[in-house]
Design a protein around this motif. Structure first.
Motif, mmCIF file in Angstrom:
data_model
loop_
_atom_site.group_PDB
_atom_site.id
_atom_site.type_symbol
_atom_site.label_atom_id
_atom_site.label_comp_id
_atom_site.label_asym_id
_atom_site.label_seq_id
_atom_site.Cartn_x
_atom_site.Cartn_y
_atom_site.Cartn_z
ATOM 1 N N PRO A 133 -60.650 52.893 -27.823
ATOM 2 C CA PRO A 133 -60.242 51.783 -27.237
ATOM 3 C C PRO A 133 -59.142 50.961 -28.507
ATOM 4 N N SER A 143 -70.727 55.664 -30.615
ATOM 5 C CA SER A 143 -69.325 54.994 -30.703
ATOM 6 C C SER A 143 -68.250 55.733 -31.239
ATOM 7 N N CYS A 144 -67.036 55.483 -30.730
ATOM 8 C CA CYS A 144 -65.608 56.041 -30.563
ATOM 9 C C CYS A 144 -65.508 57.024 -32.449
ATOM 10 N N GLY A 145 -66.209 55.982 -33.214
ATOM 11 C CA GLY A 145 -66.203 56.748 -34.706
ATOM 12 C C GLY A 145 -64.363 56.060 -35.081
ATOM 13 N N PHE A 146 -63.481 55.028 -34.436
ATOM 14 C CA PHE A 146 -62.679 54.444 -34.938
ATOM 15 C C PHE A 146 -62.844 53.408 -36.063
ATOM 16 N N CYS A 147 -63.761 52.372 -36.101
ATOM 17 C CA CYS A 147 -63.257 51.570 -36.883
ATOM 18 C C CYS A 147 -65.450 51.616 -38.073
ATOM 19 N N LEU A 150 -68.338 47.038 -28.307
ATOM 20 C CA LEU A 150 -69.252 47.909 -28.573
ATOM 21 C C LEU A 150 -70.561 47.825 -29.460
ATOM 22 N N CYS A 163 -68.781 49.968 -36.996
ATOM 23 C CA CYS A 163 -69.720 50.528 -36.205
ATOM 24 C C CYS A 163 -70.094 52.016 -36.419
ATOM 25 N N HIS A 184 -63.681 47.168 -34.491
ATOM 26 C CA HIS A 184 -62.744 46.764 -32.980
ATOM 27 C C HIS A 184 -62.560 46.373 -31.115
ATOM 28 N N CYS A 185 -63.531 46.865 -31.121
ATOM 29 C CA CYS A 185 -63.632 46.585 -29.884
ATOM 30 C C CYS A 185 -65.391 45.961 -29.976
ATOM 31 N N ILE A 237 -68.790 54.835 -24.495
ATOM 32 C CA ILE A 237 -67.415 54.324 -24.791
ATOM 33 C C ILE A 237 -65.833 53.824 -23.556
HETATM 34 S S1 SF4 Z 1 -66.863 48.878 -32.566
HETATM 35 FE FE1 SF4 Z 1 -64.415 50.493 -33.522
HETATM 36 S S2 SF4 Z 1 -66.042 52.981 -33.668
HETATM 37 FE FE2 SF4 Z 1 -67.317 51.590 -31.827
HETATM 38 S S3 SF4 Z 1 -66.496 52.252 -30.392
HETATM 39 FE FE3 SF4 Z 1 -65.264 49.933 -30.919
HETATM 40 S S4 SF4 Z 1 -63.233 50.311 -31.375
HETATM 41 FE FE4 SF4 Z 1 -64.972 52.739 -32.142
#
Ligand code: SF4
Ligand SMILES: Cc1cc2nc3c(=O)[nH]c(=O)nc-3n(C[C@H](O)[C@H](O)[C@H](O)COP(=O)(O)O)c2cc1C
Ligand code: FES
Lengths: 437, 910, 165
Positions: A193, A346-350, A397, A353, A394-395, A175
């Motif tokens: 992100p 995945s960054c785990g934010f949203c 990915l 994802c 959110h992004c 990410i």
């Molecule tokens: S889509 Fe969401 S959870 Fe996945 S990497 Fe982007 S911000 Fe993080």
């Protein structure tokens, strides 16, 4: 002087030995910088890059000149502005920036100095993935040499322009290549992100105006500045300007990475450069530009590698590095490998994802392991619909992760269904391995 | 105002909002998790998705997040379409993949936002067949229970804890679907605002541990509007009761005061009412010292018998209601009434009142303080003396960020963007205190000074503002920050016991006003009704010293003490002398205290959750608290005891009347109190013709809950004194007056997130108006004269100046008796600079004697040399006089006290 | 532990390297990732004690630093062997049989992915695409990239290292 048709790799040797400063200079290096510093204003440079129609080589293909033009040029507070080179190259199947970094570090640095000058940045970073140790070392050396030769530092080539440049080696995580996550990471934080707007061009690294560009994008800059927009546009075979590094991996005779004109037909890459499929293997499909692009198939082989035509065919140019799916490899396993990659990265934010991708991966695993249910096809389609659109997450990915899956469901649907109806992977008799028999 | 179209209908909405806010305000139920009205948007959960169309021709539209989408004129949205609904359902289904579905044993059950949203989106069938991820829970201290498996990763906890409240020991760990919100290692959460996690977390990850252990569902809690008695800020609370026990305290929204958040003293400290030290019965002390229970009549008759001599004095209390204090005052007459404070404290309170009445600066609410763009704090470690104010100041320093954001046209709700933009840039906050403070992490400067020095420094700042730059460059730079601000705030208080410092604060504020700034001036006061008793006493009142002296001269034979532990205000010897100088001490209080130990006759007072009354906060806001449940045993409101006493002593004119009449009488005592009757609707008020219920619609077991005692259902107590009913019947109209907000609950919204249904606009005032009434807005008086004796305290012989170190847990009398808080209080310490400690031959962990107190030494080089900082308000130290000079003496053979509890043996499941 | 004791948990060399990074960041915690990498470079991994020491030096909370450390997969919060084997398991290497390689390495070393050999010499970590897909399958051992890896390459690798299969 013969016309320069393949500028990016002109210093790349077959044995991939790096080009040091003296050799780079001997081959015309830093000439563009020298002349620009004495004859061109930042606005001139910007105009030239705009006119060249250069588009970002990091995957999204955003016009570089336009991106730069959003950077505020009046800077009353006198605060920093930043240029960042994205050398995080971590997308599965992508290995093009490594070539430029390891073989010709000064080309990148010259490109960065010129780009930074154009947006009047005073600090530049090269954000390089953790595992590119050799490249990072070469860059550090090259930067030191540049300071010594007056290409970097207080008063570059007597122009009064000042630029400092640093290499930041990452600590892992795909990410980080997403430009706003990269900025978070460069700030020493978790690489989440950021929502746009505000765009990094106005509020980026440490809240200051920031431009992030791909390695290959930046490597084009010295040549454009030195030879002009028309020359650059003329390099492409069709609509798109310049050349591009194209790569092929998978079961082809000669996997590799080559600079070719934009608009080169796919067949010339896959069959011409990569030598076609390995003996005994047949082409089933390929991802044209890295692990987050949609499958194309045989019928697309004569398309030119151009943003628009690849887009019309339902995929993306992406990074221009193709991954080939052969007939001995299970398409479900192939996609599962990719989705698992994205789930893990995945960054785990949203939510869609973080939780949606592991769910998709679990469904694919069930299918691959012979535990699939007919309703799983619906679940996958639903995932593709809800995770797959830009803006739903959110992004980019997660939408990227859905691209190979969505097109696999289109082109290899029977394979999925056969897994489910047979409760068994047709490519895998032992259950231990699903690829490469 | 922009007009937007939602599902074919046009709506006018407020500009500058995001779509989620607008929808909620319009009454459209759009589910969400990560957005919080006080914390803005980050777009993490993706639950608030809607479809936006580019124009009328666009039939496909694209999904956007409501919370991240500004409302612009002409925008077209759909909430109801299949695409939006399908997406939102998929989000909940994804969030629930790893959720343990343990609702029956979850303390959030029945008021869980996740449950509500799950129902709202219609998610029912689960398609996921994989294993669930599980986590290990952490021990987070006695207040908060941790259950990570329930987490839906909305990031609200860390956003609240770190970004909003400034805590740094809770963080997001790991990545992808392994994210974990916790501490680096198990241990007590360090932020004094950690308790809000209970309400911020939309599910059951962070729950109230004190409730978890004695669990009751929200729907079985009876509750009423109340006011925190933990300090003078006056946060609005919603205590919940079941089976006669206080189960928990939740925040009660008041836009001007506490907004959405309480401090942990307020949330957990009210639990003292469940203490074993509670008094249940009237009684008398027998000659052998034992306590003998009496009937109420006998007790009152006993007091009346002593009343006959007519030589009765009374001591009121700044922690008792206005009504009780004023009734007591009338009962014994002004001359024989002491508001319960020392001469010094009265002087300080009167100065505060006079400054507020004479300063050209604005006396701010907490919300006003949040708008400050430069702050100077003099003498107060606000986090520990007025905790909720500190949380507001943490928001105020972000005004710099909002300024930067405005330049980029970012809306204030774009939380992450604004934080990324501003990074560590903050509005100036300067602190001048005896030592380091808990706000130093966001301060531009924190300079330890003695109060005298601080006052001189502040005057130098004032001179610099007036243009006389002097030599003090630090003062000049602070002056510059204040003068360049639009709304500078000067904050001082009575904490360090210095009239000079109060005056200097007022001087800075006044100079700023002269220089054309819209300055604010605010004072922190010690107790929940300090301001009320200051107003009652402003015509002049006896101090404790006066009263004691007169008692010594034999003027009184009976002294009645109302809700006041005199031992906290005078050395034990003086209290003993009082005991010897009068025949009878009558004590009225709710907890056993040293004063009650010395009393001959004792009356059990109802606690805040069992009685009605009015308190005046430091800001001068009169606020009404109501009984949550009828008092248990023989307890009753102290004003009721006093009315009955009035009857017993033949003062019929004071004996009759319901609470409203009593309040009316109190209002008549002083012009400034005239408005208190309007602090809340009177008992005749009806909402839609009905009383306002304390019990929610789903309240269960009313007819059965006492069945183990008697199968006959007792008649529900009737509340004659207020418009509230001890019942689930009545009108729970969301538009009822803010002061009568007995619970927040709306169809489909069982959690506290239903609050928006009660607000006129998101984050705005309640639909029925903000609770409470400011009393001092019109007040004008002369500036206070310079104090006759600027030397704060007489004794100046000792080598060290004693100054207080306040602690949110420990310095306040009642909250320290709540079991969970008691566990956090820690030992009483004395902080010294290392140089001073070395000279005394002591180090951290050694014992040291100051006056009669034995304290444990802590080395702290933020303490000015020559100053000794004692844990204020502890039983050991409560009578030490701040500012006095004392000698210190090492105690040999001191046994170091154990540190705070470390663990209760792991997180443990419910 | 006091601040000074804690920070003493870092070597002079580590402190000097971290301080060099601090020179070009606007506030100390911005150098968190560099600092973690510097310490890991010296010690192989980041222990709780190191983590606390770094946090103190960067004036940030240990929790925040742990949140950062645990985000990045190449910061090791548990001990690893002297040689970390990073075996690419992404798609191009998967096509070319990285699963078999993983099995073979595991068998030879007697460890599962994520584990360290009893003699502490090797740790096997499957990682994502190493950016050498044209030479798949690939792996890195102790910072060196090995391309076109097959059974014989692995056998040779471990032979040189003295591992008997
Ligand atoms: S889509 Fe969401 S959870 Fe996945 S990497 Fe982007 S911000 Fe993080
Ligand atoms: C998940 C994700 C990973 C990415 N990784 C990279 C990368 O490794 N290198 C890169 O140049 N761009 C990457 N990008 C694209 C960047 O966000 C950004 O668009 C690019 O660096 C811009 O440079 P360009 O305009 O020169 O293409 C990634 C994007 C996403 C969404
Ligand atoms: S509330 Fe909008 S994304 Fe979470």
């Amino acid at each position: 002087m013969s016309p320069l048709l393949l500028p990016l790799t002109r210093n790349v040797h077959a044995d991939r030995r790096p080009v040091a400063l003296d050799a780079y200079e001997a081959n015309g290096g830093y000439q563009g910088l020298r002349s620009a510093m004495s004859t061109m204003s930042p606005a001139d440079c910007l105009q030239l890059v705009k006119d060249s129609n250069l588009r970002g080589r990091g995957g999204a293909g955003f016009p570089t000149g336009m991106k730069w033009s959003f950077v505020p040029m009046d800077n009353p507070s006198g605060g920093h502005k930043y240029l960042i080179c994205n050398a995080d190259e971590m997308e599965p199947g992508t290995f093009k920036d490594r070539l430029l970094l390891e073989c010709d570090p000064h080309q990148l640095i010259e490109g960065m100095i010129l780009s930074a000058y154009t947006i009047q940045a005073d600090v530049a970073y090269i954000f390089i993935r953790a595992e590119y140790l050799l490249a990072a070392e070469l860059l550090r050396q090259a930067i030191a040499d540049c300071y010594a030769s007056g290409y970097l530092g207080q008063d570059i080539l007597g122009s009064g322009y000042r630029l400092d440049m640093y290499v930041h080696a990452s600590a892992g995580r795909y990410i980080c290549g997403e430009e706003t996550a990269l900025i978070s990471s460069l700030e020493g934080k978790r690489a989440n992100p950021r929502a746009k707007p505000p765009f990094p061009q106005v509020s980026g690294l440490w809240g200051r105006p920031t431009i992030v560009n791909n390695v290959e994008t930046l490597c084009n800059i010295p040549h454009i500045i030195e030879r002009g927009a028309d020359w650059f546009k003329g390099l492409g075979l069709g609509e798109d300007a310049g050349t591009k590094l194209f790569g092929v991996s998978g079961r082809v005779k000669n996997p590799g990475c080559w600079e070719m004109p934009m608009g080169t037909p796919i067949r010339d890459i896959l069959e011409g450069k990569a030598g076609g499929m390995e003996e005994g293997y047949k082409l089933r499909g390929f991802l044209p530009g890295g692990g987050s692009t949609d499958f194309l198939v045989e019928e697309h082989l004569d398309l030119p590698m151009e943003y628009e035509s690849i887009g019309k065919a339902g995929s993306r140019m992406g990074t221009g590095t193709m991954i080939v799916l052969d007939d001995h490899t299970c398409p479900v396993g192939f996609v599962k490998n990719l989705v698992e990659f994205f789930a893990q990265e995945s960054c785990g934010f949203c939510t869609p994802c973080r939780d949606g991708l592991p769910w998709s991966a679990q469904v694919l695993d069930d299918i691959e392991q012979g535990r699939g249910l007919p309703e799983d096809m619906h679940t996958l389609e639903r995932q593709v619909e809800y995770i797959g659109a830009i803006g739903n997450t959110h992004c980019a990915l997660a939408p990227g992760a859905m691209e190979p899956l969505q097109s696999a469901l289109k082109y290899f649907r029977e394979d999925f269904e056969r897994h489910i109806s047979d409760q068994h992977c047709p490519w895998c008799d032992t259950g231990a391995s699903h690829a490469g028999h | 105002m922009p007009v937007i179209k939602i599902d074919g209908k046009e709506y006018e909405v407020a500009a500058g909002q995001n779509l989620l806010q607008s929808c909620l305000e319009l009454g459209l139920d759009l589910p969400y998790f990560c957005w919080h009205p006080a914390m803005g948007s980050v777009g993490a959960c993706r639950q608030c998705a809607v479809v936006q169309y580019q124009n009328e021709e666009d039939s496909r539209g694209r999904i956007v997040m409501g919370c991240m989408t500004p409302v612009t004129d002409g925008a077209i949205f759909s909430l109801d379409g299949d695409k939006a609904r399908g997406f939102r359902e998929a989000i909940v289904e994804s969030l629930m993949l790893n959720h343990p579905h343990d609702c029956p044993v979850c303390a959030e059950g029945g008021e869980c936002h996740l449950q509500d949203m799950t129902v709202m989106v219609g998610h029912r069938d689960r398609h996921y067949r994989g294993r669930k991820n599980t986590h290990r829970n952490q021990y987070l201290g006695p207040l908060i229970h941790h259950e990570m498996n329930r987490c839906i990763t909305c990031y609200r906890c860390t956003r609240y804890y770190r970004d909003y409240a400034g805590g740094d020991d809770l963080a997001a760990m790991a990545a992808h679907d392994h994210i974990y919100f916790g501490r680096h290692q198990e241990g007590v959460l360090e932020s004094p605002f950690a308790g809000n996690l209970v309400e911020v977390c939309p599910t059951g990850v962070f729950t109230d541990k004190t409730l978890v252990h004695e669990y009751t569902r929200k729907w079985d809690l009876q509750s009423a509007p109340s006011v925190c008695v933990g300090c003078a800020v006056g946060c609005n609370t919603l205590p919940g009761e079941r089976y006669g026990k206080l189960k928990r305290i939740h925040n009660r929204y008041n836009r001007e005061v506490n907004g959405y958040f309480l401090c942990d003293r307020g949330r957990f400290g009210g639990n003292f009412v469940n203490s074993e030290q509670r008094l249940d019965q009237p009684g008398q002390r027998q000659p052998d010292g034992r306590f003998q229970a009496l009937s109420a009549d006998d007790a009152l008759a006993g007091i009346a018998a002593r009343w006959e001599s007519g030589r009765v004095a009374a001591i009121g209390s700044p922690r008792a209601s206005l009504e009780s204090n004023s009734l007591l005052q009338q009962l014994v007459g002004r001359d024989n009434f002491c508001p319960g404070t020392s001469a010094q404290e009265q002087q300080l309170l009167q100065r505060v009142l006079a400054h507020l009445g004479s300063s050209p600066a604005h006396n701010p609410s907490l919300r006003d303080m949040e708008s400050a763009d430069a702050i100077l704090i003099l003498g107060e470690d606000v986090t520990h003396t007025a905790p909720r104010v500190a949380l507001s100041l943490r928001q105020a320093v972000r005004n710099k960020a909002f300024e930067l954001a405005a330049e980029l046209k970012l809306e204030t709700w774009q939380d992450a963007a604004i934080r990324n933009l501003a990074q560590d840039q903050r509005s100036p906050l300067h602190i001048v205190c005896p030592a380091d403070t808990a706000l130093d992490d966001v301060a531009s400067s924190s300079t330890p000074m003695r109060p005298r020095q601080a006052a001189e420094f502040a005057l130098a700042v004032a001179s610099a503002i007036a243009g006389d730059m002097g030599e003090d460059s630090a003062a000049a730079s602070i002056a510059g920050d204040l003068k360049n601000a639009q709304r500078p705030l000067i904050l001082a208080g009575t904490g360090v016991n210095s009239a000079e410092l109060l005056d200097a604060a007022a001087a800075v504020a006044a100079t700023l006003c002269t220089a054309g700034c819209k300055a604010m001036l605010s004072f922190c006061l010690p107790e929940c009704n300090s301001m009320g008793s200051a107003i009652l006493a402003r015509g002049g009142a006896a101090s404790l010293e006066d009263l004691l002296k007169r008692a010594g001269l034999g003027e009184f034979d009976t002294v009645l003490v109302l809700e006041n532990d005199l031992q906290r205000r005078m050395p034990a010897a003086e209290l003993q002398a009082l005991r010897e100088n009068v025949d009878t001490i009558v004590g009225i209080d709710c907890l056993q205290t040293a004063t009650l130990e010395l009393s001959n006759l004792v009356l059990p007072a109802a606690s805040f959750d069992e009685s009605e009354g009015t308190l005046v906060s430091a800001e001068g806001r009169a606020q009404r608290f109501f009984p949550v449940h009828p008092p248990a045993a023989q307890r009753q409101s102290s004003w009721l005891w006093l009315q009955q006493l009035a009857a017993a002593v033949g003062r019929a004119e004071l004996a009759a009347g319901d609470f409203d009449e009593l309040s009316q009488a109190c209002a008549g005592c002083d012009d400034l109190l005239a408005a208190i009757v309007r602090a809340a609707p009177d008992h005749e008020f009806r909402s839609r013709g009905l009383k306002v219920p304390r019990q929610p619609h789903r309240y269960s077991g009313r007819t059965a809950m006492r069945a183990n005692v008697s199968v006959h259902e007792p008649k529900q107590t009737e509340d004659q004194d207020s418009a509230l009913a001890y019942s689930m019947e009545g009108s729970a109209d969301p538009g009822r007056p803010g002061a009568l907000l007995s619970y927040v609950w709306a169809p489909g919204w069982n959690s506290n997130q239903s609050l928006h249904k009660f607000q006129a606009e998101i984050g705005g005032s309640l639909r029925g108006g903000t609770a409470g009434l400011r009393l001092l807005d019109e007040y004008r008086c002369d500036a206070p004269a310079r104090p006759e004796n600027s030397q704060p305290v007489a004794d100046s012989s000792g080598a060290f100046q004693l100054l207080p170190r306040y602690r949110i847990f420990g310095s306040e009398e009642t909250s320290a008796q709540a079991a969970a808080i008691d566990a956090l209080v820690g030992v009483a310490t004395l902080e010294l600079a290392s140089r001073d400690a070395a000279a005394l031959g002591v180090g951290t962990g050694d014992g040291i004697r100051v006056a009669e107190a034995a304290l444990e030494v802590r080395i702290n080089d933020a303490v000015v040399s020559g100053v000794a900082l004692y844990s204020a308000g502890y039983p050991e130290t409560c009578y030490l006089v701040a500012g006095a000079q004392n000698d210190l003496e090492k105690i040999e053979g001191w046994q170091r006290k154990p540190e705070l509890i470390g663990s209760d043996g792991g997180g443990g499941n419910d | 532990m006091s601040d000074s004791q804690l920070i003493a948990a870092l070597s002079q060399q580590e402190l000097a390297a971290i301080d060099a990074e601090l020179e070009h960041v606007p506030y100390p915690s911005a150098a968190a990732i560099d600092a973690l990498k510097i310490v890991q470079q010296q010690r192989g991994w980041v222990s709780d004690a190191s983590l606390e020491a770094i946090a103190r030096h960067l004036q940030m909370s240990t929790a925040e630093l742990d949140g950062i450390a645990t985000f990045y997969n190449l910061i090791f919060r548990r001990p690893v062997g002297e040689n970390v084997i990073l075996l690419c398991n992404s798609v191009s290497c998967w096509i070319k049989g990285c699963e078999k390689l993983q099995a073979q390495i595991g068998e030879q070393l007697g460890i599962a992915p994520g584990q360290t050999t009893a003699d502490n010499r090797f740790t096997l970590l499957p990682v994502t695409c190493l950016g050498a897909c044209d030479k798949a399958p690939v792996l890195m051992v102790a910072d060196d990239l090995h391309e076109d890896v097959d059974e014989s390459v692995i056998r040779q690798l471990f032979q040189t290292a003295g591992v008997d299969s």
